[in-house]
Structures are given as structure tokens and as C-alpha cells.
Design an enzyme around this catalytic site. Structure first.
Site, short mmCIF file in Angstrom:
data_model
loop_
_atom_site.label_atom_id
_atom_site.label_comp_id
_atom_site.label_asym_id
_atom_site.label_seq_id
_atom_site.Cartn_x
_atom_site.Cartn_y
_atom_site.Cartn_z
N GLU A 1 87.72 -7.61 -48.33
CA GLU A 1 86.27 -7.80 -48.21
C GLU A 1 85.55 -7.22 -49.43
O GLU A 1 84.60 -7.81 -49.95
CB GLU A 1 85.74 -7.11 -46.95
CG GLU A 1 86.13 -7.78 -45.65
CD GLU A 1 85.27 -9.00 -45.32
OE1 GLU A 1 84.36 -9.32 -46.13
OE2 GLU A 1 85.50 -9.63 -44.28
N ARG B 1 80.37 -7.70 -31.70
CA ARG B 1 80.31 -8.13 -33.10
C ARG B 1 81.71 -8.27 -33.72
O ARG B 1 81.84 -8.32 -34.95
CB ARG B 1 79.49 -7.13 -33.91
CG ARG B 1 78.06 -6.93 -33.44
CD ARG B 1 77.18 -6.49 -34.60
NE ARG B 1 75.98 -5.75 -34.21
CZ ARG B 1 74.93 -6.29 -33.59
NH1 ARG B 1 74.93 -7.56 -33.24
NH2 ARG B 1 73.87 -5.55 -33.29
N ARG C 1 71.72 1.31 -32.44
CA ARG C 1 71.32 0.13 -31.66
C ARG C 1 70.23 0.48 -30.67
O ARG C 1 69.37 -0.34 -30.35
CB ARG C 1 72.54 -0.50 -30.99
CG ARG C 1 73.45 -1.16 -32.02
CD ARG C 1 74.70 -1.76 -31.41
NE ARG C 1 75.61 -2.19 -32.47
CZ ARG C 1 76.84 -2.63 -32.27
NH1 ARG C 1 77.32 -2.69 -31.01
NH2 ARG C 1 77.59 -3.00 -33.27
N LYS D 1 82.45 -3.24 -43.48
CA LYS D 1 81.75 -2.75 -42.29
C LYS D 1 82.61 -3.04 -41.06
O LYS D 1 82.92 -4.19 -40.78
CB LYS D 1 80.39 -3.43 -42.17
CG LYS D 1 79.62 -3.03 -40.92
CD LYS D 1 78.21 -3.57 -40.95
CE LYS D 1 77.49 -3.25 -39.66
NZ LYS D 1 76.12 -3.81 -39.65
N CYS E 1 73.95 -10.84 -35.38
CA CYS E 1 73.56 -10.79 -36.79
C CYS E 1 73.42 -12.19 -37.38
O CYS E 1 72.86 -12.35 -38.46
CB CYS E 1 74.57 -9.95 -37.58
SG CYS E 1 74.71 -8.27 -36.94
N CYS F 1 69.85 -9.04 -36.61
CA CYS F 1 70.11 -8.65 -35.21
C CYS F 1 68.89 -8.04 -34.52
O CYS F 1 68.73 -8.20 -33.31
CB CYS F 1 71.32 -7.71 -35.13
SG CYS F 1 71.35 -6.43 -36.39
N LYS G 1 81.40 1.46 -44.24
CA LYS G 1 80.65 1.89 -43.07
C LYS G 1 81.44 1.64 -41.80
O LYS G 1 81.96 0.55 -41.65
CB LYS G 1 79.35 1.09 -43.03
CG LYS G 1 78.53 1.32 -41.79
CD LYS G 1 77.33 0.41 -41.79
CE LYS G 1 76.61 0.60 -40.46
NZ LYS G 1 75.68 -0.44 -40.18
C1 PBG Z 1 72.63 -4.12 -38.35
C2 PBG Z 1 73.03 -2.72 -38.70
C3 PBG Z 1 73.70 -1.79 -37.90
C4 PBG Z 1 73.74 -0.61 -38.62
C5 PBG Z 1 73.14 -0.86 -39.85
N1 PBG Z 1 72.72 -2.18 -39.89
C6 PBG Z 1 74.21 -1.89 -36.51
C7 PBG Z 1 75.24 -2.88 -36.17
O1 PBG Z 1 75.86 -3.53 -37.00
O2 PBG Z 1 75.44 -3.03 -34.96
C8 PBG Z 1 74.33 0.68 -38.13
C9 PBG Z 1 73.76 1.91 -38.71
C10 PBG Z 1 74.07 3.15 -37.97
O3 PBG Z 1 74.77 3.19 -36.94
O4 PBG Z 1 73.57 4.19 -38.44
N2 PBG Z 1 73.45 -5.11 -38.85
ZN ZN Z 2 72.96 -7.12 -37.85
#
Ligand code: PBG
Ligand code: ZN
Length: 336
Positions: free
Chosen positions: A245, A229, A217, A207, A140, A132, A260
Site C-alpha cells: 500500500e 471497514r 467514531r 491504515k 468511507c 464516513c 495508522k
Molecule cells: C475516517 C477516519 C478515522 C480516523 C481518522 N479518519 C476512523 C475510521 O477509519 O473509522 C481514526 C482516527 C482516530 O481513531 O484517532 N476515515
Molecule cells: Zn472514512
């Protein structure tokens, strides 16, 4: 007043849990949850040139760093006791082909080589594997030209190529964060076929599509340019899908399963913990970090005690690994 002369009206009997809270040593002795610095993973945002380095507005106390800056920061952090890092690359340019993300001479492979050269086995280097921050549109994976739909299998295969460049550079762990189906299996196959069967995969297995990624972001310049997303990240309402998952990623060969964000998903951490024998990681995400700092800035609390309470909750729920922007400030405060 509790005094021996007065009659006892409270029929507490034998059950007095407060006995074990009487003093700090007793509380320490009976503590059920313990945090240790070896559980902490410090994230870093690595940029290509000095012009892009500097403080991150959205993440108070943190900065984007060049590769020399990263090496310097990691040396200082190592002295504090931070022995694991997670790298995010912020490339100078973006494209639509994915070539920049999969460039063996790209920002993350360069950073990994620099860290490994400097610290060798003293520092565990993990890399976030996603596209991304490298793709013009900020998704992504690759959108279909006609429909904008994020295509799964071509994206997963590309993710595997990205992971390969990180592993070839010497990454100790690769961590795919894209949420394409089957990408853990694709990465495992490609790494194994390249003689890298010893490199573990920490999967961002569970996630969720979260509003708590906002500060990240901004830090990484990775907000999607169109849509959101939600066609690949999990719906926050769905804990059972999260379990599925996690099980799928384990069956595809993941070595560590991550949940996460963490704070709004402690039930999911507990669930995953009870269903797998793999290590479970919690990502204490950017919005959770920012909330704590904004509370402190408003004079409503202290960073260290708020952060410790949050991280303790994650460990109590079942996380053994904590990816957290608080790592440095906690060790500086000597509370871990
Ligand atoms: C990218 C990614 C993200 C985070 C980690 N890897 C952002 C998203 O998926 O939009 C978020 C980490 C954070 O907020 O600390 N794929
Ligand atoms: Zn990403």
C-alpha cells in the site's frame, strides 16, 4: 555495596553501559531519539453550530468546536508552539449522494478559509479527506445498492472532488483516509488539472481496520451503520500488504506516507521508513490516547510520561511526523 576496598566479584570488565546513564546531562547527551514540537500535528473536530460543540466524552480533555471556537483554540495552541493542525468536519446533516462532503461551502472548506484568513502561513492546515462522517450509512465510500459492497472507483473519484474543495479553500495539505485503491492518483490528477499542483497529499497509506478507532467514531459520529471497514482497511495481520500500500501510494504521487494506528504497528512504521525516502507520519489514534487517559484516571500512571514514551517509540521506529491528540497537553506541560 560497590566499595573500592571490597574485592570485585562481578567481571564487568570494560563493558559498563551504565556509565552513560549516570546523570541527566549525560543521558541527554547520548539520547538517540529526540522529539520536537515541530513534529506534532493537532487534530480538531469542527462542527457547524454551537449546539453541536462541547466536550467529547470519549476523548478526555478534547472538545468539538465551532469555527470561531477553532480559531480561538488554534491561536492559543500557536502560542504554545503547535503549528500544524488536521481538520475533521462534522456536518450538520448527512446524505447518501456525497453532495454534503463535496460542498465547496461545507464545514471543512469554511474552517480552512477562516484559519487561513486569521493565521496565513503561520499555521499549516491539513484536512482529513473522507466521507464516513458525511454519509448516512457511515462508510468511507459508496455502497452498491444491491449488494452493499463498497464500490471502489466511484468512491475514489468522489474523494478527489472532496479533496479539491479543501485545496481550493486553501488547505496546505490534503489527507485521504478512506483506503480506496487509486485515490491518491485520482486526487493528484484532479488537483493538478485545477492548477493546484503545489498542494501536497499526505496519504493514510497504511491504515489498518482497528479497534483503536472507537473513541474517534464516537467523537465524529462516523461509525458504519452496517458491516465494518474490513473490505477496504488493512487486515492487522498483514505487514507485507502494508508495504505494498505504501509503495502504491508513493507511485501515485503521495508526498507523505502515514501509518495508522501507531502503537500496535511500530514494525510497520520501521518497514515503511526503510523503504521510502518520503516523510513518514504516525497517527497516534484516539484509542491510544484514551488508554493513556484512562490509566491516569485509574491512578495507574501519568499522562505526560505515558504519552512521551508512546510518541518516542513512534519516532524511534522511524516516524518523523506525529499526529496526536496529546500535542496540546504535552506543550502545556512544557516537556517539548
Ligand atoms: C475516517 C477516519 C478515522 C480516523 C481518522 N479518519 C476512523 C475510521 O477509519 O473509522 C481514526 C482516527 C482516530 O481513531 O484517532 N476515515
Ligand atoms: Zn472514512
Amino acid at each position: 555495596m560497590d566499595s573500592p576496598d571490597e574485592p570485585l566479584f562481578v567481571p564487568a570488565g570494560m563493558f559498563r553501559p551504565r556509565r552513560l546513564r549516570e546523570n541527566p546531562l549525560m543521558r541527554e547527551l547520548v539520547a538517540e531519539t529526540r522529539l520536537h514540537r515541530s513534529q506534532l500535528v493537532m487534530p480538531h473536530f469542527v462542527v457547524e453550530g454551537p449546539a453541536a460543540a462541547g466536550p467529547i466524552q470519549a476523548l478526555p480533555g478534547l472538545s468539538r468546536v465551532t469555527i470561531p471556537g477553532l480559531v480561538e483554540q488554534c491561536a492559543a495552541d500557536l502560542a504554545l508552539g503547535i503549528r500544524s493542525v488536521l481538520l475533521f468536519g462534522l456536518p450538520a446533516g448527512k446524505d447518501e449522494s456525497g453532495d454534503i462532503a463535496a460542498d465547496p461551502g461545507g464545514i471543512v472548506p469554511q474552517a480552512v478559509r477562516a484559519l487561513k484568513q486569521e493565521f496565513g502561513a503561520d499555521l499549516l492546515v491539513m484536512t482529513d479527506v473522507c466521507q464516513c462522517a458525511y454519509l448516512t450509512h457511515g462508510h468511507c465510500g459508496f455502497p452498491d445498492a444491491a449488494t452493499g459492497r463498497i464500490q471502489n472507483d466511484v468512491s475514489a473519484m468522489q474523494l478527489a472532488r472532496v479533496a479539491l474543495t479543501h485545496a481550493e479553500a486553501g488547505a496546505d495539505v490534503v489527507a485521504p483516509s478512506d483506503m480506496m485503491d487509486g485515490r491518491v492518483g485520482a486526487i493528484r490528477l484532479l488537483l493538478d488539472s485545477a492548477g493546484l499542483s503545489h498542494v501536497p497529499i499526505m496519504s493514510y497509506a497504511v491504515k489498518f481496520a482497528s479497534a483503536y478507532y472507537g473513541p474517534f467514531r464516537e467523537a465524529a459520529g462516523s461509525a458504519p451503520g452496517f458491516g465494518d471497514r474490513r473490505s477496504y482497511q488493512l487486515d492487522p495481520r498483514n505487514g507485507r500488504q502494508g508495504r505494498l500500500e505504501a509503495a502504491l501510494d508513493e507511485s501515485e504521487g503521495a508526498d507523505i506516507l502515514m501509518v495508522k494506528p501507531a502503537l500496535a504497528y511500530l514494525d510497520v512504521i520501521a518497514d515503511v521508513r526503510s523503504r521510502t525516502d518520503l516523510p513518514v507520519a504516525a497517527y497516534n489514534v484516539s484509542g491510544e490516547y484514551a488508554m493513556v487517559h484512562l490509566m491516569a484516571q485509574a491512578g495507574l500512571g501519568e499522562v505526560v510520561s505515558l504519552a512521551l514514551e508512546n510518541l518516542t517509540g513512534m519516532v524511534r521506529a522511524g516516524a518523523g511526523i506525529l499526529i496526536t491528540y496529546h500535542a496540546r497537553e504535552l506543550l502545556q506541560a512544557q516537556v517539548l
